[in-house]
Design a protein around this motif. Structure first.
Motif, short mmCIF file in Angstrom:
data_model
loop_
_atom_site.label_atom_id
_atom_site.label_comp_id
_atom_site.label_asym_id
_atom_site.label_seq_id
_atom_site.Cartn_x
_atom_site.Cartn_y
_atom_site.Cartn_z
N TYR A 49 60.13 44.06 34.18
CA TYR A 49 60.47 43.16 33.06
C TYR A 49 59.80 41.79 33.24
N HIS A 50 59.98 41.17 34.39
CA HIS A 50 59.48 39.81 34.57
C HIS A 50 57.96 39.76 34.57
N LYS A 51 57.33 40.77 35.14
CA LYS A 51 55.87 40.80 35.14
C LYS A 51 55.31 40.89 33.73
N ALA A 52 56.04 41.54 32.82
CA ALA A 52 55.59 41.70 31.44
C ALA A 52 55.88 40.48 30.57
N HIS A 53 56.77 39.60 31.04
CA HIS A 53 57.20 38.49 30.20
C HIS A 53 56.86 37.11 30.76
N HIS A 54 56.57 37.03 32.05
CA HIS A 54 56.42 35.73 32.71
C HIS A 54 55.23 35.75 33.67
N THR A 55 54.97 34.60 34.31
CA THR A 55 53.79 34.45 35.15
C THR A 55 54.19 33.92 36.52
N SER A 56 53.65 34.53 37.58
CA SER A 56 53.97 34.06 38.93
C SER A 56 53.22 32.77 39.23
N ALA A 112 57.58 34.88 45.74
CA ALA A 112 58.42 35.35 46.85
C ALA A 112 59.76 35.86 46.33
N GLY A 113 60.32 35.16 45.35
CA GLY A 113 61.58 35.62 44.77
C GLY A 113 61.42 36.93 44.03
N TRP A 114 60.30 37.07 43.34
CA TRP A 114 60.03 38.31 42.58
C TRP A 114 59.95 39.51 43.51
N GLU A 115 59.39 39.31 44.69
CA GLU A 115 59.25 40.41 45.65
C GLU A 115 60.60 41.01 46.03
N ASN A 116 61.67 40.23 45.91
CA ASN A 116 63.01 40.70 46.28
C ASN A 116 63.79 41.30 45.12
N LYS A 117 63.18 41.33 43.94
CA LYS A 117 63.84 41.91 42.78
C LYS A 117 63.81 43.45 42.84
N THR A 118 64.73 44.06 42.11
CA THR A 118 64.68 45.52 41.97
C THR A 118 63.49 45.89 41.09
N ASP A 119 63.09 47.15 41.16
CA ASP A 119 61.88 47.57 40.46
C ASP A 119 61.97 47.36 38.95
N ASP A 120 63.15 47.61 38.36
CA ASP A 120 63.27 47.44 36.91
C ASP A 120 63.10 45.99 36.49
N TRP A 121 63.66 45.06 37.28
CA TRP A 121 63.50 43.63 36.97
C TRP A 121 62.07 43.16 37.27
N LYS A 122 61.44 43.74 38.27
CA LYS A 122 60.03 43.39 38.53
C LYS A 122 59.17 43.73 37.32
N ALA A 146 41.88 21.23 29.80
CA ALA A 146 43.00 20.44 29.31
C ALA A 146 43.40 19.38 30.34
N ASP A 147 43.86 18.24 29.85
CA ASP A 147 44.35 17.20 30.76
C ASP A 147 45.63 17.63 31.45
N ILE A 148 46.53 18.28 30.69
CA ILE A 148 47.80 18.74 31.24
C ILE A 148 48.09 20.13 30.69
N LEU A 149 48.47 21.03 31.58
CA LEU A 149 48.98 22.34 31.17
C LEU A 149 50.43 22.44 31.65
N VAL A 150 51.35 22.62 30.71
CA VAL A 150 52.75 22.86 31.03
C VAL A 150 52.97 24.36 30.92
N HIS A 151 53.24 25.00 32.05
CA HIS A 151 53.30 26.46 32.05
C HIS A 151 54.58 26.95 32.72
N GLU A 152 55.21 27.93 32.10
CA GLU A 152 56.36 28.60 32.71
C GLU A 152 55.94 29.31 33.98
N VAL A 153 56.91 29.58 34.88
CA VAL A 153 56.52 30.12 36.17
C VAL A 153 57.70 30.80 36.85
N TYR A 154 57.39 31.79 37.66
CA TYR A 154 58.41 32.33 38.56
C TYR A 154 57.89 32.35 39.99
N SER A 155 58.82 32.31 40.92
CA SER A 155 58.48 32.38 42.34
C SER A 155 58.00 33.78 42.69
#
Length: 304
Positions: A244-251, A232-242, A221-230
Motif C-alpha cells: 500500500y505505502h509503496k503505491a501511494h507514498h515515497t521513501s 527503515a520504518g517501512w522495512e518493519n511493516k507487514t507485506d500488505d502495508w508495504k 526548483a528553488d524549493i520542493l516540498v515533498h511527502e515522505v516515509y521512513s
C-alpha cells in the motif's frame, strides 16, 4: 554625456529589478506537516505561499485556520497575510480528509471575523460538491449570523470553486500556479502544484509515490516540498502495508536521489510517516542521495 546617460539608465533598471525581486520576497510557511495520525504537534497537511501581501494556501487539513492565526499579528506573529480574515485563496491537492477536513473552518471562521469577499478554491473533481455540502450543513448558523444582531456580511461565507485538470490553473500579477498530475495509488485527480513568483519556484508534491511527471516539473526548483516515509520504518511493516505505502507514498531514500537528479535547490520533507524513526534518521535517509539543504518540516516553520 551619452555614456553618462547610459550608465544612469542602467543603474535605474538595475535598482528597479532588485527592488522588484526584493518586494516579492516569497516565503513558504508550514502550517501543517502531519498525516492522518493525530499528532498534537503536527496539524493536518497545509502550507502557505506568501507573496506581496497575500497568502495562498495549499491544502486545508485539520487545524489550518488556527495555525495561520498563530503567525498573524493578532496573536503575536509577523504576517498580516495570515490574519484569518485575509485567507482568500486555497488550492487542494486531493480530497483525502487529512488534507481537506479543515474546509468548514476555512469557509466560516474568516467570514465570522470579517472576510468580505468570496473564498477562491481550486481543487480536483469533487471539491465543488464538498464545498456545497459543507456550506449547506451550516446554513442555520449562516442564517443566524446574517439575520441576527451580530455584525456580518452576505459575501464572505461564499466560495468560488474551480475543479482543475493538469496545467495552468491560476495567474495574477504576483504568481502563477500549475497543477501537476501525480501518482497517489488508484486515487485519480490527485495533483501537485508548481508556484512561480518573481523570485522563487516552489513545488508541492501532494501525496504521491515516485512520479516522473512531478520531478520533470520540479526541475531546478528553488524549493520542493515533498511527502515522505521512513525507509527503515517501512522495512518493519507487514507485506500488505508495504504494498500500500509503496503505491501511494515515497521513501526518504528514493526522494533524495530523485530530487538531486532534478536539480532541486532545497528539499523540504513533510507529511512524514516516521513509524518509530527519529527526525534525524529520516533526514539522513534523504541525504544519501541529495547533496544540498534538507529541511524536515515542523508546523509554523517559515522558509525563505
Amino acid at each position: 554625456q551619452l555614456n553618462r546617460m547610459h550608465k544612469t539608465i542602467f543603474l535605474f533598471f538595475s535598482l528597479f529589478f532588485c527592488f522588484s525581486v526584493l518586494f516579492a520576497d516569497t516565503k513558504l510557511v508550514i502550517l501543517g506537516s502531519g498525516t492522518p495520525n493525530p499528532d498534537p504537534e503536527r496539524a493536518g497537511s497545509s502550507y502557505a505561499v506568501l507573496v506581496n501581501g497575500n497568502a495562498y494556501l495549499v491544502d486545508f487539513g485539520p487545524g489550518v485556520v488556527r495555525r495561520a492565526a498563530s503567525l498573524s499579528p493578532e496573536w503575536g506573529g509577523d504576517y498580516p497575510e495570515l490574519s484569518v480574515q485575509n485567507l482568500n485563496y486555497a488550492f487542494l491537492t486531493h480530497i483525502h480528509s487529512d488534507h481537506s477536513a479543515g474546509l468548514s473552518d476555512l469557509i466560516l471562521t474568516p467570514w465570522v471575523l470579517g472576510r468580505d469577499e468570496t473564498l477562491k478554491i481550486f481543487g480536483p473533481r469533487g471539491i465543488k460538491d464538498m464545498v456545497y455540502h459543507v456550506t449547506k450543513a451550516y446554513e442555520l448558523d449562516i442564517d443566524y449570523r446574517i439575520n441576527g444582531s451580530q455584525p456580518s456580511n452576505t459575501k464572505g461565507y461564499k466560495s468560488t470553486v474551480v475543479e482543475i485538470t493538469e496545467g495552468l490553473i491560476f495567474k495574477n500579477k504576483d504568481l502563477s500556479v500549475e497543477a501537476i498530475n501525480i501518482n497517489h495509488g488508484d486515487l485519480e485527480n490527485s495533483f501537485g502544484f508548481k508556484f512561480i513568483t518573481k523570485d522563487k519556484t516552489i513545488v508541492f508534491s501532494g501525496d504521491t509515490a515516485e512520479s516522473n511527471n512531478l520531478f520533470r516539473k520540479a526541475k531546478d526548483a528553488d524549493i520542493l516540498v515533498h511527502e515522505v516515509y521512513s525507509q527503515a520504518g517501512w522495512e518493519n511493516k507487514t507485506d500488505d502495508w508495504k504494498i500500500y505505502h509503496k503505491a501511494h507514498h515515497t521513501s526518504a531514500v528514493d526522494l533524495g536521489y530523485l530530487a538531486e537528479k532534478a536539480g532541486v535547490k532545497k528539499l523540504v520533507l513533510s507529511h512524514i510517516l516516521f513509524w518509530g524513526s527519529s527526525p534525524e534518521s529520516v533526514i539522513q535517509e534523504a541525504k544519501q542521495g541529495f547533496s544540498k539543504e534538507v529541511i524536515l518540516a515542523e508546523d509554523l516553520m517559515v522558509i525563505d
